[in-house]
Design a protein around this motif. Sequence first.
Motif, PDB file in Angstrom:
ATOM      1  N   THR A  39       0.854  -1.179   0.000  1.00  0.00           N
ATOM      2  CA  THR A  39       0.000   0.000   0.000  1.00  0.00           C
ATOM      3  C   THR A  39       0.888   1.226   0.000  1.00  0.00           C
ATOM      4  O   THR A  39       2.043   1.174   0.414  1.00  0.00           O
ATOM      5  CB  THR A  39      -0.928   0.024   1.229  1.00  0.00           C
ATOM      6  OG1 THR A  39      -0.127  -0.059   2.411  1.00  0.00           O
ATOM      7  CG2 THR A  39      -1.906  -1.130   1.198  1.00  0.00           C
ATOM      8  N   VAL A  40       0.337   2.346  -0.467  1.00  0.00           N
ATOM      9  CA  VAL A  40       1.150   3.531  -0.716  1.00  0.00           C
ATOM     10  C   VAL A  40       1.147   4.474   0.482  1.00  0.00           C
ATOM     11  O   VAL A  40       0.106   4.991   0.874  1.00  0.00           O
ATOM     12  CB  VAL A  40       0.645   4.273  -1.972  1.00  0.00           C
ATOM     13  CG1 VAL A  40       1.468   5.523  -2.218  1.00  0.00           C
ATOM     14  CG2 VAL A  40       0.717   3.358  -3.181  1.00  0.00           C
ATOM     15  N   HIS A  41       2.334   4.711   1.042  1.00  0.00           N
ATOM     16  CA  HIS A  41       2.504   5.686   2.114  1.00  0.00           C
ATOM     17  C   HIS A  41       3.389   6.828   1.606  1.00  0.00           C
ATOM     18  O   HIS A  41       4.284   6.609   0.792  1.00  0.00           O
ATOM     19  CB  HIS A  41       3.164   5.048   3.337  1.00  0.00           C
ATOM     20  CG  HIS A  41       2.312   4.008   4.006  1.00  0.00           C
ATOM     21  ND1 HIS A  41       1.531   4.281   5.098  1.00  0.00           N
ATOM     22  CD2 HIS A  41       2.104   2.690   3.726  1.00  0.00           C
ATOM     23  CE1 HIS A  41       0.886   3.181   5.477  1.00  0.00           C
ATOM     24  NE2 HIS A  41       1.225   2.210   4.651  1.00  0.00           N
ATOM     25  N   LYS A  42       3.143   8.039   2.115  1.00  0.00           N
ATOM     26  CA  LYS A  42       3.984   9.172   1.722  1.00  0.00           C
ATOM     27  C   LYS A  42       5.411   8.973   2.229  1.00  0.00           C
ATOM     28  O   LYS A  42       5.620   8.565   3.365  1.00  0.00           O
ATOM     29  CB  LYS A  42       3.426  10.480   2.299  1.00  0.00           C
ATOM     30  CG  LYS A  42       2.401  11.155   1.394  1.00  0.00           C
ATOM     31  CD  LYS A  42       1.863  12.431   1.998  1.00  0.00           C
ATOM     32  CE  LYS A  42       2.745  13.631   1.942  1.00  0.00           C
ATOM     33  NZ  LYS A  42       3.920  13.786   1.232  1.00  0.00           N
ATOM     34  N   LYS A  43       6.367   9.272   1.355  1.00  0.00           N
ATOM     35  CA  LYS A  43       7.765   9.145   1.752  1.00  0.00           C
ATOM     36  C   LYS A  43       8.144  10.257   2.719  1.00  0.00           C
ATOM     37  O   LYS A  43       8.813  10.026   3.730  1.00  0.00           O
ATOM     38  CB  LYS A  43       8.672   9.188   0.509  1.00  0.00           C
ATOM     39  CG  LYS A  43      10.146   8.986   0.834  1.00  0.00           C
ATOM     40  CD  LYS A  43      10.976   8.915  -0.435  1.00  0.00           C
ATOM     41  CE  LYS A  43      12.442   8.645  -0.108  1.00  0.00           C
ATOM     42  NZ  LYS A  43      13.268   8.538  -1.333  1.00  0.00           N
ATOM     43  N   ILE A  44       7.719  11.488   2.417  1.00  0.00           N
ATOM     44  CA  ILE A  44       7.997  12.641   3.276  1.00  0.00           C
ATOM     45  C   ILE A  44       6.710  12.989   4.028  1.00  0.00           C
ATOM     46  O   ILE A  44       5.677  13.246   3.404  1.00  0.00           O
ATOM     47  CB  ILE A  44       8.482  13.848   2.449  1.00  0.00           C
ATOM     48  CG1 ILE A  44       9.781  13.467   1.722  1.00  0.00           C
ATOM     49  CG2 ILE A  44       8.696  15.068   3.339  1.00  0.00           C
ATOM     50  CD1 ILE A  44      10.302  14.534   0.786  1.00  0.00           C
TER      51      ILE A  44
END
Length: 376
Positions: A359-364
Amino acid sequence: MRKMTSIHLLSAGKIQSFRPIREEEVSLMIAKIGKICDDEREGGGVVDLSEMTLSLGSSLICRIAFGRGHEDEESKKERRFGEILREAQGVLASLCVSDFFPSLSWVDRLNGYRDWIDATYEKLDVFYQEIIEDHLDPKRKNESENENEEDIVDILIRLKEDKSLSVDINIKALLVNIFTGATAATVWVMTALMKAPQIMNKLQQEIRNLAGKKGHVDEDDLPQLPYLKAVVNEAFRLYPPIPLLTRQAMQRCTLQGYQIEPKTVVYVNAWAVARAPEYWEDPEKFVPERFLNIDTDVATGQDFGFLPFGAGRRMCPASLMGLVNVELAVANLVYCFDWEMPKGMKVEDIDVESLPGITVHKKIPLLLVPKRSGLA
């Protein structure tokens, strides 16, 4: 197994029974942010919305799935579960040599990949075993006799003990399948809104006109907020929770001239589908209005140009619950607060790069300054 999950664990009625938990956890998050607002004179004021929404997700999962214990124990359990879950998501999204060249599986053992997998799932196994043993405690079982107060583990144990079922339930495996897909969708919606101030203002106006000075948005308000639903849909289109859908060919078939053999793993790029210029006008732009004039139900997976939860029999079984979680959280965040960038930062500085994972999490992390709206 999927039918059992849909009927007994994540049916519309069961999801509705979890409403008090959702509303309480969202209220606690809003209270935490409000406290940061009040502490601004002492040098506070900046909220890590990425961490705040991840904490909300972990709290919701732990309470819905595992029930509630003492406050200190709950906090430790949520932190531990969140850490293990993020590691498991990393494992699921990674690629190994033996996926492509089975005869070279020894390479995965040599480079430590196999040990990483084993260690991660041993942690999950130990965690779930502790939860199951806690639920099997006779005192707790007596307290959970009312089905309306059952959490997901209670239901799974009851179903496993029901000899009329045609399948044997592997409780740990089901929990892994259900919860390793937990997402950080709320922070992506807020990211998109911060990069589009006019849309943020329009959404705030819709929500605040409806809720007035009630002090919060509850689930009864959600069906009356069409622009909120359009905003969430558009954010899901640009930032799908699961960008790559995995399937396995059941029989030999031909796809665009290529012969696909049985048991071939096939990846569907849902991220690319949702940005296809031949299907979407201005696909790279955040335009919620595109969803106001079309009949779209993202929870069913029938709109094949837009598949945030997948489609078919293997689509995410928790799509309905995930959708209401995000809508309720976003509605209260934009109703209760006006959001600004930290000092020295501009909207253009908001990054949309993501971390690798199933699943996609923000890197910053998304760092914002909340200001009370005066309504909450």
